[in-house]
Design a protein around this motif. Structure first.
Motif, PDB file in Angstrom:
ATOM      1  N   ARG A   1       2.468   4.293  -2.880  1.00 28.19           N
ATOM      2  CA  ARG A   1       1.585   5.813  -2.755  1.00 28.19           C
ATOM      3  C   ARG A   1       3.229   6.712  -3.069  1.00 28.19           C
ATOM      4  O   ARG A   1       3.345   8.261  -2.488  1.00 28.19           O
ATOM      5  CB  ARG A   1       1.394   6.202  -1.948  1.00 28.19           C
ATOM      6  CG  ARG A   1       0.120   5.512  -2.076  1.00 28.19           C
ATOM      7  CD  ARG A   1      -1.014   5.552  -0.661  1.00 28.19           C
ATOM      8  NE  ARG A   1      -2.301   4.911  -1.552  1.00 28.19           N
ATOM      9  CZ  ARG A   1      -2.925   3.427  -2.178  1.00 28.19           C
ATOM     10  NH1 ARG A   1      -1.645   2.873  -2.088  1.00 28.19           N
ATOM     11  NH2 ARG A   1      -4.232   3.537  -2.535  1.00 28.19           N
TER      12      ARG A   1
ATOM     13  N   CYS B   1      -5.655   6.700   5.460  1.00 28.27           N
ATOM     14  CA  CYS B   1      -4.525   5.827   4.554  1.00 28.27           C
ATOM     15  C   CYS B   1      -4.124   4.811   4.972  1.00 28.27           C
ATOM     16  O   CYS B   1      -4.946   3.806   5.060  1.00 28.27           O
ATOM     17  CB  CYS B   1      -3.165   6.740   4.783  1.00 28.27           C
ATOM     18  SG  CYS B   1      -3.212   8.705   4.212  1.00 28.27           S
TER      19      CYS B   1
ATOM     20  N   THR C   1       2.243  10.018   2.115  1.00 27.51           N
ATOM     21  CA  THR C   1       1.270   8.821   2.953  1.00 27.51           C
ATOM     22  C   THR C   1       0.408   9.987   3.988  1.00 27.51           C
ATOM     23  O   THR C   1       1.924  10.437   5.257  1.00 27.51           O
ATOM     24  CB  THR C   1       1.059   7.289   3.347  1.00 27.51           C
ATOM     25  OG1 THR C   1       0.083   7.354   3.657  1.00 27.51           O
ATOM     26  CG2 THR C   1       2.458   6.795   4.565  1.00 27.51           C
ATOM     27  N   CYS C   2      -0.582   9.303   5.118  1.00 30.11           N
ATOM     28  CA  CYS C   2      -0.527  10.358   6.402  1.00 30.11           C
ATOM     29  C   CYS C   2      -1.150   8.802   6.819  1.00 30.11           C
ATOM     30  O   CYS C   2      -0.595   7.576   6.968  1.00 30.11           O
ATOM     31  CB  CYS C   2      -1.460  10.807   6.198  1.00 30.11           C
ATOM     32  SG  CYS C   2      -3.291   9.625   5.564  1.00 30.11           S
TER      33      CYS C   2
ATOM     34  N   TYR D   1       0.634  -1.014  -0.071  1.00 25.72           N
ATOM     35  CA  TYR D   1      -0.146   0.052  -0.239  1.00 25.72           C
ATOM     36  C   TYR D   1       1.022   1.145   0.201  1.00 25.72           C
ATOM     37  O   TYR D   1       0.216   1.899  -0.738  1.00 25.72           O
ATOM     38  CB  TYR D   1      -1.481  -0.151   1.680  1.00 25.72           C
ATOM     39  CG  TYR D   1      -1.773   1.321   1.328  1.00 25.72           C
ATOM     40  CD1 TYR D   1      -3.345   1.048   0.756  1.00 25.72           C
ATOM     41  CD2 TYR D   1      -1.621   2.433   2.251  1.00 25.72           C
ATOM     42  CE1 TYR D   1      -4.203   2.037   1.387  1.00 25.72           C
ATOM     43  CE2 TYR D   1      -2.064   3.447   1.866  1.00 25.72           C
ATOM     44  CZ  TYR D   1      -3.238   3.402   1.631  1.00 25.72           C
ATOM     45  OH  TYR D   1      -4.015   4.285   1.712  1.00 25.72           O
ATOM     46  N   VAL D   2       2.116   1.592   0.887  1.00 25.87           N
ATOM     47  CA  VAL D   2       2.949   2.576   1.376  1.00 25.87           C
ATOM     48  C   VAL D   2       3.695   2.355   0.267  1.00 25.87           C
ATOM     49  O   VAL D   2       3.857   3.839  -0.417  1.00 25.87           O
ATOM     50  CB  VAL D   2       3.663   2.955   1.726  1.00 25.87           C
ATOM     51  CG1 VAL D   2       4.425   1.674   2.252  1.00 25.87           C
ATOM     52  CG2 VAL D   2       4.109   4.025   2.489  1.00 25.87           C
TER      53      VAL D   2
END
Length: 422
Positions: free
Chosen positions: A167, A182, A176-177, A163-164
């Motif tokens: 991004r 996120c 990301t946050c 996922y990260v």
């Protein structure tokens, strides 16, 4: 001190100093944003050197171990600059690079790695710059109970890493946050031995599709049937499909019931642009392939209106439902009975738990929820270069591996004695 702040260091030199070698891949996580932030470094960092005229000045590293710094912002637009304990720094950004064993406290929470502070629209943004594997140590236990079986934790580690990695964006001020918008990142306080072990066991593993990081969406509980990305968000992804999920059967939201007052239904309908006067009925007129409402008919005193596609699911969630695999009955109250929690796309966490309890490893878990994908290996590029504004990373590199196996849900389960979630 002011001369130290004004001279600064080269952002590139600072990045390379703290990167820990070409094999490391740093991610940038927005962890705090406020008119003022307090930053503390409890361990002595290595000295940073470089040329003046950088994009961002260096934090005064020698002073940080013994003092907390209040970071504020003065000015606006191009004239904005950060302050330390009320003193102007002459720079809109401050940067302490990550280093081996370094932690930094940002707004009262400790994180591994370094910190990039930037002025943005009158606020100070605190961005944690951290190696991706260290970052996961604060993510996986925040997203899944550390008491769950190793296979489930390992699957969560792989999808969180994927996922990260997908991004990382050199053009953005951060990648990301740290919230549910996120994926949740709680820093060092969340770390657990079991999740640390799952991260180490899957180091650099990602889910790949077409030589790119896959979109590894996940939810708490699919309710027995995963949803497709097309029905939830209107965009079709080949490996995010609707399919039976018999492994998601033991979650706390496997079956639930909700009663919503008519006044609330009327208010939510108005938020979705429904203007039919006082409601007389709300019914599901069409189901998606996963058994979720694909169209909802709302009839009122002055006409009827239909909510279709993603709006149908959004309407259900806005009424307070934990998931969208539901049936509707009555009107005042509107009775919603459902199964599962979350959007239902991709991996179901309680389904991963069920697969792990049945004896499947994390590769089978990933294969079941992302069919047609392959196991990839993540590596950092040889150089991580800054963009024209602020700190940035080059895009990660993926090396594709074998296709992920898909378990047969009709096959006899494999016993795994003594493994259960708490």
């Amino acid at each position: 001190m002011r001369s130290c702040l004004r001279s600064g260091v080269s952002l590139l030199a600072a990045l390379l100093l703290g990167a820990g070698g070409a094999s490391a891949l740093n991610v940038r996580v927005l962890v705090a944003s406020a008119p003022q932030l307090t930053v503390r470094v409890p361990t002595a960092p290595a000295a940073a050197t470089g040329a003046p005229g950088s994009v961002g000045a260096a934090l005064p590293a020698a002073a940080l171990p013994t003092q907390a710094w209040t970071v504020g912002v003065v000015g606006a637009g191009a004239a904005a600059q950060l302050t330390l304990n009320g003193q102007p720094t002459g720079s809109a950004t401050l940067y302490l690079p990550p280093g081996a064993g370094r932690t930094v406290e940002i707004a009262g929470r400790a994180y591994r790695g370094g910190v990039h502070l930037r002025a943005e629209k009158g606020a100070v943004q605190g961005v944690n710059v951290v190696d991706i594997e260290e970052y996961l140590r604060g993510v996986v236990p925040a997203e899944m109970p550390a008491s769950w079986p190793a296979a489930a934790l390992q699957a969560q580690a792989v999808i969180a890493r994927t996922y990260v990695a997908a991004r990382v964006n050199p053009a953005a001020p951060y990648d990301t946050c740290a919230t549910q918008s996120c994926q949740v990142y709680a820093g060092t306080q969340a770390e657990k031995p079991a999740t640390d072990a799952a991260i180490a066991a899957t180091r650099a593993q990602v889910v790949a599709f077409g030589s790119k990081a896959a979109s590894t969406y996940f939810s708490s509980d699919s309710g027995g049937f995963t949803a497709s990305s097309a029905e939830v968000w209107g965009s079709e992804v080949p490996y995010l499909t609707a399919r039976p999920d018999p492994f998601s059967a033991g979650g706390p939201r496997a079956r639930w019931r909700l009663e919503v007052p008519l006044s609330q239904v009327q208010a939510v309908a108005a938020q979705y642009g429904v203007q039919v006067g006082p409601l007389s009925s709300v019914t599901v007129t069409r189901l998606s392939a996963s058994g979720r409402p694909a169209e909802i008919l709302l009839v009122g005193a002055s006409g009827a209106s239909r909510l279709g596609g993603a709006k149908a699911g959004g309407f259900i969630r806005s009424l307070g439902a934990s998931g969208t695999r539901v049936t509707l009955a009555g009107l005042n109250p509107l009775v919603i009975e459902g199964s599962g929690a979350g959007h239902g796309v991709g991996l179901s966490q309680y389904g991963a738990l069920g697969l792990a309890r049945a004896g499947y490893d994390h590769l089978h878990v990933l294969g079941f929820y992302y069919p047609g994908t392959v196991l990839g290996t993540l590596s950092a590029p040889a150089a991580q270069l800054p963009a024209t504004r602020g700190l940035a990373l080059a895009a990660p590199v993926l090396a594709s591996g074998p296709a992920l196996p898909v378990p047969d849900p009709l096959a006899a389960p494999l016993a795994r004695a003594g493994t259960r979630a708490e």
